[in-house]
Design a protein around this motif. Structure first.
Motif, PDB file in Angstrom:
ATOM      1  N   SER A  69       0.838  -1.360   0.031  1.00  0.00           N
ATOM      2  CA  SER A  69       0.031   0.201   0.061  1.00  0.00           C
ATOM      3  C   SER A  69       0.902   1.336  -0.031  1.00  0.00           C
ATOM      4  O   SER A  69       0.457   2.217  -0.569  1.00  0.00           O
ATOM      5  CB  SER A  69      -1.020  -0.040   1.215  1.00  0.00           C
ATOM      6  N   ARG A  70       2.096   1.220   0.572  1.00  0.00           N
ATOM      7  CA  ARG A  70       2.872   2.404   0.819  1.00  0.00           C
ATOM      8  C   ARG A  70       3.529   2.621  -0.906  1.00  0.00           C
ATOM      9  O   ARG A  70       4.160   3.556  -0.904  1.00  0.00           O
ATOM     10  CB  ARG A  70       3.791   2.347   1.822  1.00  0.00           C
ATOM     11  N   SER A  71       3.401   1.509  -1.393  1.00  0.00           N
ATOM     12  CA  SER A  71       3.994   1.696  -2.696  1.00  0.00           C
ATOM     13  C   SER A  71       2.944   2.186  -3.966  1.00  0.00           C
ATOM     14  O   SER A  71       3.237   2.466  -4.973  1.00  0.00           O
ATOM     15  CB  SER A  71       4.698   0.366  -3.581  1.00  0.00           C
ATOM     16  N   LEU A  72       1.798   2.462  -3.405  1.00  0.00           N
ATOM     17  CA  LEU A  72       0.685   2.719  -4.208  1.00  0.00           C
ATOM     18  C   LEU A  72       0.414   4.267  -4.182  1.00  0.00           C
ATOM     19  O   LEU A  72       0.360   4.737  -2.869  1.00  0.00           O
ATOM     20  CB  LEU A  72      -0.597   1.910  -3.977  1.00  0.00           C
ATOM     21  N   LEU A  73      -0.371   4.845  -5.368  1.00  0.00           N
ATOM     22  CA  LEU A  73      -0.825   6.168  -4.770  1.00  0.00           C
ATOM     23  C   LEU A  73      -2.024   6.066  -4.008  1.00  0.00           C
ATOM     24  O   LEU A  73      -2.797   4.946  -4.108  1.00  0.00           O
ATOM     25  CB  LEU A  73      -1.174   6.778  -6.332  1.00  0.00           C
ATOM     26  N   LYS A  74      -2.315   7.022  -3.164  1.00  0.00           N
ATOM     27  CA  LYS A  74      -3.436   6.842  -2.299  1.00  0.00           C
ATOM     28  C   LYS A  74      -4.864   6.507  -3.142  1.00  0.00           C
ATOM     29  O   LYS A  74      -5.466   5.808  -2.384  1.00  0.00           O
ATOM     30  CB  LYS A  74      -3.474   8.286  -1.782  1.00  0.00           C
ATOM     31  N   ALA A  75      -5.048   7.048  -4.304  1.00  0.00           N
ATOM     32  CA  ALA A  75      -6.417   6.660  -4.945  1.00  0.00           C
ATOM     33  C   ALA A  75      -6.371   5.152  -5.369  1.00  0.00           C
ATOM     34  O   ALA A  75      -7.377   4.731  -5.383  1.00  0.00           O
ATOM     35  CB  ALA A  75      -6.368   7.430  -6.222  1.00  0.00           C
ATOM     36  N   ASP A  76      -5.359   4.569  -5.209  1.00  0.00           N
ATOM     37  CA  ASP A  76      -5.120   3.196  -5.524  1.00  0.00           C
ATOM     38  C   ASP A  76      -5.227   2.274  -4.492  1.00  0.00           C
ATOM     39  O   ASP A  76      -5.356   0.827  -4.425  1.00  0.00           O
ATOM     40  CB  ASP A  76      -4.249   2.736  -6.567  1.00  0.00           C
ATOM     41  N   ARG A  77      -5.109   2.701  -3.208  1.00  0.00           N
ATOM     42  CA  ARG A  77      -4.869   1.775  -2.042  1.00  0.00           C
ATOM     43  C   ARG A  77      -6.333   1.395  -1.678  1.00  0.00           C
ATOM     44  O   ARG A  77      -6.361  -0.164  -1.219  1.00  0.00           O
ATOM     45  CB  ARG A  77      -4.379   2.632  -0.910  1.00  0.00           C
ATOM     46  N   LEU A  78      -7.259   2.031  -2.012  1.00  0.00           N
ATOM     47  CA  LEU A  78      -8.789   1.300  -1.701  1.00  0.00           C
ATOM     48  C   LEU A  78      -8.966   0.247  -2.755  1.00  0.00           C
ATOM     49  O   LEU A  78      -9.534  -0.909  -2.460  1.00  0.00           O
ATOM     50  CB  LEU A  78      -9.735   2.594  -1.781  1.00  0.00           C
TER      51      LEU A  78
END
Length: 803
Positions: A69-78
């Motif tokens: 999740s910390r490798s993903l943009l915030k919009a893609d974590r969900l």
């Protein structure tokens, strides 16, 4: 064995992520490290074998989710969280529920029992509610949507946590999410976040820290640390501060460019040998060279203290190997005017720069910083804030500051406003804007902020006043007093603009989940008839069901008569276009059907179009015929609705009654051509050239005066305001729906210079778009309003064809 099954599914969820972003690439060694970390976890140290086996799976899930999740943009974590839960915990989803949630269920139409929208629900949710009613009728029966408590729920601030008491316990958490998605989509993101947290037993969607000290602890000398940044986010200073504490005198940084690649490789080898830290910045500028860097890294035997920090923006051609081998972290600029101004005053408008000038100069610098922040932060409200994303950058801000410093009259508190407006609108910010509506908005903000009245009132916004000194500390105190989260009203937008943003974000998650769910093995180079049949049979059946409403169009014989009235000629051409569309899709799906049944050999065209449909992509041949939705099923439904309606237009045209009744332009394949045909017909009637006519709009037919040819348009929607006959545009209430119905409007082409129904001082020019994404402008309507035109321009008011 159970842990091995969980591990296998977990790893394949990582491989899926590159479908939504090419920067999301992960390799097996990273997963093995996490697996080893789970095996050696302290909480499992004293557990017996059975407890250890039972606890290992959930622990591995949390470790993988936190690391990824910390490798993903915030919009893609969900998106990743929901995908992970669906893949690892299928017990939480009933039959067909996931397909309803992602919008991948193909329903052939019909009327659902209990599918009528409840009176307490917003009209704009009719389609989503009908979909839910058709797919899961038993769920709606259990929820008893006619119960009076739902009216309170419809207005609840946290609908996901305030379901009515009469809802039975048998309704699962995911079924509640489906109901929220249909009737309170603006609350879908917090509902899904809570669902993920409960199932995976994590505190948030970012359970592992992205702070650089923790990243350093998790890293090794052999693994590069790749920091993926977005505009306005730069970890440079934070990394320098960390290096000063941990590795004083042993940190080096090099911005990358065409002439620095040789130097970079030398620095990498030297730092690895001596145990220093090295940061190579902006790798997206030298993606062609990155494979050489990867080769050098793989051949190193680094000192244990060595760390290689890399920064890059997203790039579609970024080499996958370095992405797979690196410890990836994303850095995004925190949203909001507060943070935006802080970045400006901590990086550009520093104390020594500000305090060398007069208080008037310092005040103008504050206006520039605020103006820049407003332009950037309105991008959070696309397409209502801006119609598209514009790269307003720190370079624009620096240019604006330079223009301020060179402005004549600045020392006396009266800059040359005309010159500033021209330079900022043409050479700086306006150079990026390519949409007429956005250009007007930019000029509106320029004249509002860069004016004598602004420097005399010193009021940037309610509760935000410009200091009267040139002391940097005074301005920082004002910035610190600004709330961390913005209200849309700060940007001139209506209070419900946040709801539209939340709905758009929820729709983006749904689209990403559909992409993750596509099995591209069905569209591989090797043809598999069974997989084709499984994937494409629902689409074939849907088309056969849909086109039963188009039989009149199939049998019609359009007559394109050059001597006919232009509007009648347009309708005939629409019918020809409708028949061509039917023929195109019939031929395409007919060939696919015969291949699936084994009665026809597969050719290159059929294979290409079948693979497109399997992957959820519109075949190019269909798109060439008519541009609509990019999703094939939605495109098919859009096309059929219009084709079925065109037969009615054709009959009315043949009887001569077409222009005597209200018309819904949403029913047309090419609504813009209708307005052109109407203009041409008016020009013929008045015996004047077409370019001597302009479009006039009124809310009542009598206000158009003696227009020779007027039409009534129905079925329009408006965003950013309400509209009523007699009153015109009115501001929205805080709890108003994002879209409202427009009254019928009356249009006519009148001679240039004709006195308009509404004076410019009491009206506003409102764009009419074909779609809600504001990509296709149909025309502009001058509508009556209260207040100034600038107020409605800043509110992002626009009309749309319904549907």
């Amino acid at each position: 064995q159970p842990v091995a099954a969980i591990g296998s599914r977990l790893f394949f969820t990582l491989l899926d992520l590159q479908k939504i972003n090419p920067m999301y690439r992960f390799a097996l060694p990273m997963f093995v490290d996490l697996y080893t970390k789970a095996l050696n976890a302290k909480e499992l140290g004293h557990a017996n074998p059975q407890e250890r086996t039972r606890a290992l799976g959930p622990l591995l899930e949390r470790l993988v989710f936190g690391s990824v999740s910390r490798s993903l943009l915030k919009a893609d974590r969900l998106t990743y969280g929901m995908h992970l839960v669906h893949m690892l915990h299928p017990e939480h989803f009933g039959e067909g529920e996931w397909e309803v949630f992602t919008g991948s269920m193909i329903l052939s139409g019909g009327t659902a029992t209990g599918g009528q929208l409840p009176p307490w629900a917003a009209q704009e949710n009719q389609a989503a509610f009908q979909m839910l009613a058709m797919a899961l009728p038993a769920l709606l029966q259990k929820l008893d949507v006619g119960h009076r408590e739902w009216e309170r729920w419809a207005k609840a601030e946290r609908a996901e946590a305030e379901f009515p008491n009469h809802v039975p316990d048998s309704i699962t958490p995911f079924q509640r999410i489906l109901f929220i998605q249909a009737l309170r989509p603006e609350r879908l993101q917090p509902a899904c976040t809570d669902f993920i947290s409960r199932v995976l037993k994590v505190d948030s969607l970012s359970p592992m820290s992205s702070a650089l000290p923790h990243i350093h602890e998790d890293s090794t000398a052999a693994q590069p640390i790749l920091m993926i940044t977005t505009a306005g986010a730069a970890p440079d200073q934070e990394l320098e501060d960390l290096a000063a504490r941990v590795m004083p005198g042993k940190y080096h940084a090099l911005p990358m460019g065409g002439q620095t690649t040789g130097t970079a490789l030398s620095l990498v080898r030297d730092a690895a040998k001596r145990g220093h830290w090295l940061c190579l910045k902006n790798l997206h500028l030298v993606v062609h060279w990155v494979p050489q860097l990867e080769k050098d890294i793989s051949s190193l035997e680094p000192h244990p203290d060595f760390r290689l920090w890399l920064t890059t923006e997203q790039h579609a051609a970024f080499p996958p190997i370095i992405l797979q081998q690196s410890l990836k972290i994303t850095f995004e600029a925190p949203p909001g005017v507060h943070k935006n101004l802080l970045r400006t005053y901590e990086s550009l408008i520093l104390p020594e720069f500000m305090e060398k000038g007069t208080p008037q100069r310092a005040q103008l610098l504050m206006v520039i910083a605020w103006f820049h922040a407003v332009l950037q932060e309105r991008r959070s409200y696309i397409p209502q804030g801006w119609t598209k994303f514009y790269e307003f950058s720190p370079a624009d801000l620096r240019s604006a500051v330079d223009i301020c410093d060179s402005s004549a009259g600045l020392s006396k508190g009266q800059p040359d406003w005309v010159t500033m407006h021209g330079l900022l609108s043409l050479a700086v910010y306006g150079g990026r804007v390519d949409n007429v509506q956005d250009e007007r908005l930019l000029h509106c903000f320029l004249h509002h902020y860069f004016s004598r009245s602004m420097l005399s009132s010193l009021k940037l916004a309610p509760g935000v006043s410009i200091p009267t000194s040139n002391r940097h500390a005074d301005y920082m105190r004002v910035i610190e007093s600004i709330p961390w989260s913005d209200s849309p009203t700060v940007f001139g937008l209506p209070a419900n603009a946040d709801v539209a943003v939340q709905k758009r974000a929820a729709s983006a998650v749904q689209s990403s989940l559909r992409t993750l769910g596509i099995d591209k093995t069905g569209s591989s180079a090797v043809f598999d008839r069974e997989k084709w049949a499984q994937a494409l049979s629902p689409i074939l059946a849907l088309w056969q069901k849909l086109v039963t409403t188009c039989e009149k169009v199939r049998g019609a014989k359009p007559r394109v008569d050059p001597s006919a009235a232009p509007v009648d000629g347009f309708v005939a051409l629409e019918l020809v276009k409708a028949q061509a569309l039917l023929k195109c899709v019939d031929a395409s799906l007919g060939a696919i059907g015969r291949v699936v049944r084994g009665t026809e050999l597969l050719n290159a065209t059929t294979k290409k179009e079948g693979n497109c449909l399997i992957e959820g992509v519109l075949p190019p041949r269909w798109e060439k015929e008519w541009e609509g939705s990019e999703a094939p099923v939605k495109w098919m439904k859009q096309v059929v609705v219009r084709i079925a309606a065109i037969s009615g237009w054709h009959e009315a045209s043949a009887s001569g009654s077409l222009l005597t009744k209200p018309l819904n332009l949403h029913e047309l394949l090419n609504p813009g051509f209708f307005l052109t045909a109407l203009r041409q017909q008016t020009a013929r009637s008045n015996k004047v050239p077409m370019d001597m006519l302009e479009l006039s709009c009124a809310l009542s037919a009598s206000e158009l005066g003696r227009a020779s040819l007027a039409v009534t348009i129905s079925g329009l929607m408006v965003q950013g305001a309400t509209c009523a006959v007699g009153a015109g545009l009115n501001p929205l209430n805080n709890d108003a729906p994002t879209l409202s119905s427009m009254p019928d409007i009356h249009l006519a082409w009148v001679p240039n210079g004709t006195r308009p129904p509404y004076e410019s001082s009491r009206s506003a020019l409102v764009p009419l778009y074909v779609d809600r994404e504001r990509t296709t402008l149909l025309c502009e309507l001058r509508l009556p309003c209260s207040g100034s035109e600038a107020q409605w321009l800043q509110a992002g008011v626009a009309c749309f064809l319904a549907g």
